[in-house]
Design an enzyme around this catalytic site. Structure first.
Site, PDB file in Angstrom:
ATOM      1  N   CYS A  62       0.880  -1.171   0.000  1.00 27.35           N
ATOM      2  CA  CYS A  62       0.000   0.000   0.000  1.00 27.35           C
ATOM      3  C   CYS A  62       0.916   1.219   0.000  1.00 27.35           C
ATOM      4  O   CYS A  62       2.113   1.084  -0.253  1.00 27.35           O
ATOM      5  CB  CYS A  62      -0.986  -0.001   1.169  1.00 27.35           C
ATOM      6  SG  CYS A  62      -0.279   0.247   2.815  1.00 27.35           S
ATOM      7  N   HIS A  95      14.240 -15.067  12.133  1.00 34.22           N
ATOM      8  CA  HIS A  95      13.907 -14.978  13.561  1.00 34.22           C
ATOM      9  C   HIS A  95      12.415 -14.970  13.866  1.00 34.22           C
ATOM     10  O   HIS A  95      12.027 -15.249  14.996  1.00 34.22           O
ATOM     11  CB  HIS A  95      14.557 -13.738  14.181  1.00 34.22           C
ATOM     12  CG  HIS A  95      16.047 -13.798  14.154  1.00 34.22           C
ATOM     13  ND1 HIS A  95      16.766 -14.608  14.994  1.00 34.22           N
ATOM     14  CD2 HIS A  95      16.948 -13.174  13.360  1.00 34.22           C
ATOM     15  CE1 HIS A  95      18.055 -14.475  14.725  1.00 34.22           C
ATOM     16  NE2 HIS A  95      18.192 -13.613  13.733  1.00 34.22           N
TER      17      HIS A  95
END
Length: 107
Positions: A62, A95
């Site tokens: 966006c 992670h």
């Protein structure tokens, strides 16, 4: 890898450029559109498709990437990360096991 894309009308051109780049890397791409002015609708559609394992990953865009990332993260099983550089993207996978990348078309 199967990667699904979506965006709001403000980021159509950027999304199309990203799709071509990802295709060039050898991935299969799908487009869930960019016509809906409500960015959350497309973000949630992409997120549901990734959560349902129809696609391996998603990329949503966006204006800033903030709105689509918030919307996508409301879908169970989605870990969408708004990244502004390659290090953030790499760490979001290593992670946090992110499965959707959010980007800003204007940033």
């Amino acid at each position: 890898m199967k990667i699904v894309f979506g965006c709001d009308p403000n980021a159509t051109e950027f999304k199309l450029q990203l799709m071509e780049y990802v295709k060039g890397l050898g991935h299969e791409v799908a487009d869930l559109g960019s016509d809906d002015p409500i960015y959350a609708n497309t973000a949630i559609e992409v997120a549901k498709a990734v959560a349902a394992k129809e696609y391996d990953r998603g990329i949503i865009v966006c204006g800033t990437g903030i709105g689509v990332s918030i919307a996508a993260n409301k879908v169970k099983g989605i870990r969408c990360a708004l990244c502004t550089d390659t290090y953030m993207a790499e760490m979001s996978r290593k992670h946090n096991a992110s499965n959707i990348l959010a980007l800003g078309g204007r940033t």
